[in-house]
Design a protein around this motif. Structure first.
Motif, PDB file in Angstrom:
ATOM      1  N   ARG A 108      -1.040  -8.584  21.468  1.00 10.14           N
ATOM      2  CA  ARG A 108      -0.510  -8.659  22.854  1.00 10.14           C
ATOM      3  C   ARG A 108       0.871  -8.524  22.974  1.00 10.14           C
ATOM      4  O   ARG A 108       1.624  -8.775  23.870  1.00 10.14           O
ATOM      5  CB  ARG A 108      -1.153  -9.724  23.564  1.00 10.14           C
ATOM      6  N   LYS A 109       1.512  -7.989  21.880  1.00  8.18           N
ATOM      7  CA  LYS A 109       3.021  -8.154  22.101  1.00  8.18           C
ATOM      8  C   LYS A 109       3.373  -6.722  21.757  1.00  8.18           C
ATOM      9  O   LYS A 109       2.895  -5.715  21.019  1.00  8.18           O
ATOM     10  CB  LYS A 109       3.552  -8.886  20.585  1.00  8.18           C
ATOM     11  N   ILE A 110       4.453  -6.347  22.643  1.00  9.96           N
ATOM     12  CA  ILE A 110       5.136  -5.077  22.698  1.00  9.96           C
ATOM     13  C   ILE A 110       6.436  -5.235  21.646  1.00  9.96           C
ATOM     14  O   ILE A 110       7.343  -6.002  22.399  1.00  9.96           O
ATOM     15  CB  ILE A 110       5.302  -4.648  24.224  1.00  9.96           C
ATOM     16  N   CYS A 111       6.638  -4.741  20.823  1.00 13.08           N
ATOM     17  CA  CYS A 111       7.682  -4.742  19.719  1.00 13.08           C
ATOM     18  C   CYS A 111       8.229  -3.491  19.725  1.00 13.08           C
ATOM     19  O   CYS A 111       7.839  -2.444  19.654  1.00 13.08           O
ATOM     20  CB  CYS A 111       7.217  -5.226  18.373  1.00 13.08           C
ATOM     21  N   SER A 112       9.900  -3.775  19.682  1.00 14.15           N
ATOM     22  CA  SER A 112      10.372  -2.280  19.690  1.00 14.15           C
ATOM     23  C   SER A 112      10.581  -1.846  18.475  1.00 14.15           C
ATOM     24  O   SER A 112      10.837  -0.519  18.390  1.00 14.15           O
ATOM     25  CB  SER A 112      12.063  -2.662  20.423  1.00 14.15           C
ATOM     26  N   VAL A 113      10.393  -2.463  17.385  1.00 13.84           N
ATOM     27  CA  VAL A 113      10.525  -1.766  16.143  1.00 13.84           C
ATOM     28  C   VAL A 113       8.942  -2.281  15.464  1.00 13.84           C
ATOM     29  O   VAL A 113       8.325  -3.213  15.439  1.00 13.84           O
ATOM     30  CB  VAL A 113      11.458  -2.930  15.198  1.00 13.84           C
ATOM     31  N   THR A 114       8.538  -1.220  14.896  1.00 14.55           N
ATOM     32  CA  THR A 114       6.960  -1.112  14.076  1.00 14.55           C
ATOM     33  C   THR A 114       7.068  -2.009  13.248  1.00 14.55           C
ATOM     34  O   THR A 114       7.819  -2.125  12.232  1.00 14.55           O
ATOM     35  CB  THR A 114       6.746   0.441  13.884  1.00 14.55           C
ATOM     36  N   GLU A 115       6.026  -2.904  13.044  1.00 17.66           N
ATOM     37  CA  GLU A 115       5.756  -4.025  11.989  1.00 17.66           C
ATOM     38  C   GLU A 115       4.949  -3.061  10.879  1.00 17.66           C
ATOM     39  O   GLU A 115       3.865  -2.550  11.082  1.00 17.66           O
ATOM     40  CB  GLU A 115       5.106  -4.808  12.681  1.00 17.66           C
ATOM     41  N   PHE A 116       5.549  -3.266   9.681  1.00 16.94           N
ATOM     42  CA  PHE A 116       4.689  -2.700   8.447  1.00 16.94           C
ATOM     43  C   PHE A 116       4.485  -3.794   7.534  1.00 16.94           C
ATOM     44  O   PHE A 116       5.103  -4.746   7.496  1.00 16.94           O
ATOM     45  CB  PHE A 116       5.646  -1.681   7.792  1.00 16.94           C
ATOM     46  N   ILE A 117       3.468  -3.624   6.665  1.00 18.65           N
ATOM     47  CA  ILE A 117       3.211  -4.313   5.636  1.00 18.65           C
ATOM     48  C   ILE A 117       2.911  -3.375   4.358  1.00 18.65           C
ATOM     49  O   ILE A 117       2.665  -2.156   4.455  1.00 18.65           O
ATOM     50  CB  ILE A 117       1.900  -5.273   5.665  1.00 18.65           C
ATOM     51  N   SER A 118       3.265  -4.047   3.229  1.00 21.82           N
ATOM     52  CA  SER A 118       3.015  -3.035   2.172  1.00 21.82           C
ATOM     53  C   SER A 118       1.708  -3.259   1.358  1.00 21.82           C
ATOM     54  O   SER A 118       1.071  -4.183   1.655  1.00 21.82           O
ATOM     55  CB  SER A 118       3.936  -3.897   0.753  1.00 21.82           C
ATOM     56  N   GLU A 119       1.084  -1.965   1.373  1.00 26.99           N
ATOM     57  CA  GLU A 119      -0.233  -1.983   0.840  1.00 26.99           C
ATOM     58  C   GLU A 119      -0.395  -2.366  -0.352  1.00 26.99           C
ATOM     59  O   GLU A 119       0.171  -2.583  -1.326  1.00 26.99           O
ATOM     60  CB  GLU A 119      -0.832  -0.724   0.949  1.00 26.99           C
ATOM     61  N   LYS A 120      -1.781  -3.489  -0.567  1.00 30.14           N
ATOM     62  CA  LYS A 120      -1.837  -4.107  -1.723  1.00 30.14           C
ATOM     63  C   LYS A 120      -2.177  -3.119  -2.977  1.00 30.14           C
ATOM     64  O   LYS A 120      -2.846  -2.284  -2.714  1.00 30.14           O
ATOM     65  CB  LYS A 120      -3.081  -5.043  -1.527  1.00 30.14           C
ATOM     66  N   SER A 121      -1.869  -3.597  -3.880  1.00 31.20           N
ATOM     67  CA  SER A 121      -1.962  -2.747  -5.070  1.00 31.20           C
ATOM     68  C   SER A 121      -1.836  -3.591  -6.479  1.00 31.20           C
ATOM     69  O   SER A 121      -1.382  -4.618  -6.460  1.00 31.20           O
ATOM     70  CB  SER A 121      -0.857  -1.654  -5.281  1.00 31.20           C
ATOM     71  N   THR A 122      -2.308  -2.976  -7.544  1.00 33.09           N
ATOM     72  CA  THR A 122      -2.212  -3.640  -8.973  1.00 33.09           C
ATOM     73  C   THR A 122      -1.596  -2.623  -9.933  1.00 33.09           C
ATOM     74  O   THR A 122      -1.603  -1.577  -9.741  1.00 33.09           O
ATOM     75  CB  THR A 122      -3.725  -4.026  -9.415  1.00 33.09           C
ATOM     76  N   SER A 123      -1.325  -3.270 -10.992  1.00 38.39           N
ATOM     77  CA  SER A 123      -0.640  -2.278 -12.014  1.00 38.39           C
ATOM     78  C   SER A 123      -1.689  -1.254 -12.375  1.00 38.39           C
ATOM     79  O   SER A 123      -1.208  -0.171 -12.616  1.00 38.39           O
ATOM     80  CB  SER A 123      -0.496  -3.202 -13.261  1.00 38.39           C
ATOM     81  N   GLN A 124      -3.068  -1.674 -12.534  1.00 38.57           N
ATOM     82  CA  GLN A 124      -4.032  -0.515 -12.847  1.00 38.57           C
ATOM     83  C   GLN A 124      -4.140   0.453 -11.768  1.00 38.57           C
ATOM     84  O   GLN A 124      -4.067   1.901 -12.092  1.00 38.57           O
ATOM     85  CB  GLN A 124      -5.422  -1.102 -12.999  1.00 38.57           C
ATOM     86  N   SER A 125      -4.033   0.052 -10.383  1.00 36.36           N
ATOM     87  CA  SER A 125      -4.283   1.146  -9.241  1.00 36.36           C
ATOM     88  C   SER A 125      -2.895   1.903  -9.078  1.00 36.36           C
ATOM     89  O   SER A 125      -3.070   3.102  -9.105  1.00 36.36           O
ATOM     90  CB  SER A 125      -4.447   0.285  -8.078  1.00 36.36           C
ATOM     91  N   ARG A 126      -1.787   1.130  -9.369  1.00 37.58           N
ATOM     92  CA  ARG A 126      -0.779   2.078  -9.484  1.00 37.58           C
ATOM     93  C   ARG A 126      -0.669   3.209 -10.742  1.00 37.58           C
ATOM     94  O   ARG A 126      -0.258   4.298 -10.397  1.00 37.58           O
ATOM     95  CB  ARG A 126       0.530   1.393  -9.572  1.00 37.58           C
ATOM     96  N   SER A 127      -0.973   2.849 -11.760  1.00 37.54           N
ATOM     97  CA  SER A 127      -1.011   3.599 -12.663  1.00 37.54           C
ATOM     98  C   SER A 127      -2.302   4.934 -12.610  1.00 37.54           C
ATOM     99  O   SER A 127      -1.812   5.992 -12.850  1.00 37.54           O
ATOM    100  CB  SER A 127      -1.403   2.947 -14.105  1.00 37.54           C
ATOM    101  N   GLU A 128      -3.215   4.492 -11.933  1.00 37.38           N
ATOM    102  CA  GLU A 128      -4.149   5.343 -11.556  1.00 37.38           C
ATOM    103  C   GLU A 128      -3.652   6.705 -10.574  1.00 37.38           C
ATOM    104  O   GLU A 128      -3.801   7.790 -10.488  1.00 37.38           O
ATOM    105  CB  GLU A 128      -5.516   4.763 -11.267  1.00 37.38           C
ATOM    106  N   ALA A 129      -3.048   5.878  -9.517  1.00 36.02           N
ATOM    107  CA  ALA A 129      -2.579   6.958  -8.733  1.00 36.02           C
ATOM    108  C   ALA A 129      -1.631   7.605  -9.107  1.00 36.02           C
ATOM    109  O   ALA A 129      -1.254   8.929  -8.888  1.00 36.02           O
ATOM    110  CB  ALA A 129      -1.840   6.083  -7.490  1.00 36.02           C
ATOM    111  N   LYS A 130      -0.587   7.321 -10.175  1.00 33.88           N
ATOM    112  CA  LYS A 130       0.425   8.150 -10.699  1.00 33.88           C
ATOM    113  C   LYS A 130      -0.331   9.188 -11.404  1.00 33.88           C
ATOM    114  O   LYS A 130       0.069  10.371 -11.400  1.00 33.88           O
ATOM    115  CB  LYS A 130       1.313   7.294 -11.522  1.00 33.88           C
ATOM    116  N   LYS A 131      -1.463   8.902 -12.162  1.00 27.82           N
ATOM    117  CA  LYS A 131      -2.195   9.824 -13.109  1.00 27.82           C
ATOM    118  C   LYS A 131      -2.569  10.979 -12.048  1.00 27.82           C
ATOM    119  O   LYS A 131      -2.762  12.089 -12.455  1.00 27.82           O
ATOM    120  CB  LYS A 131      -3.077   9.215 -13.908  1.00 27.82           C
ATOM    121  N   SER A 132      -3.407  10.559 -11.090  1.00 28.81           N
ATOM    122  CA  SER A 132      -4.162  11.562  -9.810  1.00 28.81           C
ATOM    123  C   SER A 132      -3.155  12.292  -9.426  1.00 28.81           C
ATOM    124  O   SER A 132      -3.262  13.539  -9.089  1.00 28.81           O
ATOM    125  CB  SER A 132      -4.734  10.749  -9.129  1.00 28.81           C
TER     126      SER A 132
END
Length: 366
Positions: A146-170
């Motif tokens: 219910r809040k109207i914010c002039s700046v969009t709020e972001f969060i960093s998507e969760k990741s692990t060392s393995q998921s980041r490594s697999e993403a890089k390979k793909s």
């Protein structure tokens, strides 16, 4: 203010209490904003109905934080109490106990000297900008928080060392010192519950399986899209499309939300690009003319020149609107109202709606 009106507003007007707010904080309601002083505790004599409350914290070096606000449908004689969270520099919701609420409601007269009066002289202006905004439809548009914010709020998507490594390979992605900075950034996503839930406007302007003739016609006349939205997005009240137009306008002009500006442009363009729908819904279009008239009146001149008229957006779509209105089989009263609106714009802004847009001018592309 007329004494009788002042007495009625004091008795029936709502009160918004904000406790512990730091001196210097920017606080506003509707078109009115103030810098908070040492004795400020809120606003009184608020006319019942939908209002927009907003605030920005200010640092010791006078740096102003992004604006945050919320819509609230005040009831007659209602008292809303909020407290300021100094740690997060934000307003806490529902942070007052029932006992404290009762105590403050019983001491209205003692609180009176700490409350600023709602500037009633600007109320008619506010009503003209929210005339089609129903509380039920407002709830449909608001973010879940219910809040109207002039700046969009972001969060960093969760990741692990393995998921980041697999993403890089793909992706065949091996980062080096020459890797662009944007590829080094973490994956970000909008914080769930903070997005304004604007109505999605389809990009395809013609029905599935349309004939070549229908594709051509509805690529120029967007009545198919409008009729579809009136049956799905605005099925309860047809004028909710104008309510969303007003909601988006307030969010971008007062709430300083750029995405709301984009939605406002999309809705204005859609309504202006219809021919068949204009003849079918003359009352809707009569209210549209009133809505856009009041909005244009309230846009600050420098803002209007720099942003709203970029790429001749309004001139271009209103040129199409007046052409459609002139050739439409709609009611004569609507045509007369449209003619008066066009004359007003020509006199105030020196816009020429008789000549075709210059071929060299930028074209708005969806």
């Amino acid at each position: 203010m007329d004494p009788q009106l002042a007495k009625r507003l004091f008795e029936k007007g709502a009160i918004f209490i904000l406790l512990d707010v730091p001196v210097g904080t920017e606080f506003g309601i509707d078109y009115n904003s103030w810098e908070v002083g040492p004795n400020f505790k809120g606003v009184k004599m608020i006319p019942p109905g939908i209002h927009f409350v907003y605030y920005s914290s200010v640092s010791n070096t006078h740096d102003v934080a992004p604006r945050t606000g919320f819509f609230y449908n005040f009831q007659p004689s209602e008292m809303i109490i909020r407290k300021w969270d100094k740690y997060n520099e934000d307003m806490l919701g529902d942070s007052v106990s029932a006992e404290e609420q009762e105590r403050m409601e019983s001491s209205k007269k003692e609180l009176d000297r700490y409350l600023g009066a709602y500037p009633y002289e600007s109320y008619k202006k506010w009503i003209s900008l929210t005339s089609n905004l129903r509380p039920q439809f407002l709830d449909k548009l608001l973010p879940l928080n219910r809040k109207i914010c002039s700046v969009t709020e972001f969060i960093s998507e969760k990741s692990t060392s393995q998921s980041r490594s697999e993403a890089k390979k793909s992706r065949g992605d091996v980062k080096t010192d020459d890797t662009p900075d944007e590829q080094r950034l973490p994956n970000m996503a909008i914080t769930p519950g903070t997005e304004i839930r604007f109505t999605l406007i389809p990009k395809q302007t013609y029905p599935v399986g349309a004939s070549p003739e229908e594709v051509t016609r509805y690529s120029m006349d967007h009545s198919f899209v409008l009729e579809s939205l009136l049956k799905t997005g605005y099925e309860v009240e047809m004028t909710d499309i104008l309510g969303e137009l007003q909601f988006a306008f307030i969010c971008f002009l007062i709430g300083q939300v750029y995405d709301a500006f984009e939605q406002w442009k999309k809705l204005v363009r859609l309504l202006c690009m219809c021919d068949e729908a204009m003849a079918k819904h003359p009352e809707l279009y009569a209210q549209f003319i009133s809505t856009i008239h009041y909005q244009i009146q309230e846009i600050p001149e420098d803002f209007f020149v720099d942003i709203v008229s970029q790429n001749n957006f309004l001139v271009s779509v209103l040129h199409t609107f007046f052409e459609n209105l002139e050739s439409s089989t709609t009611l004569p009263t609507l045509k007369e109202k449209g003619q008066k609106f066009r004359t007003h714009l020509q006199k105030r802004f020196n816009w020429d709606f008789t000549a075709d847009p210059d071929e060299d001018c930028p074209v708005v592309v969806e």
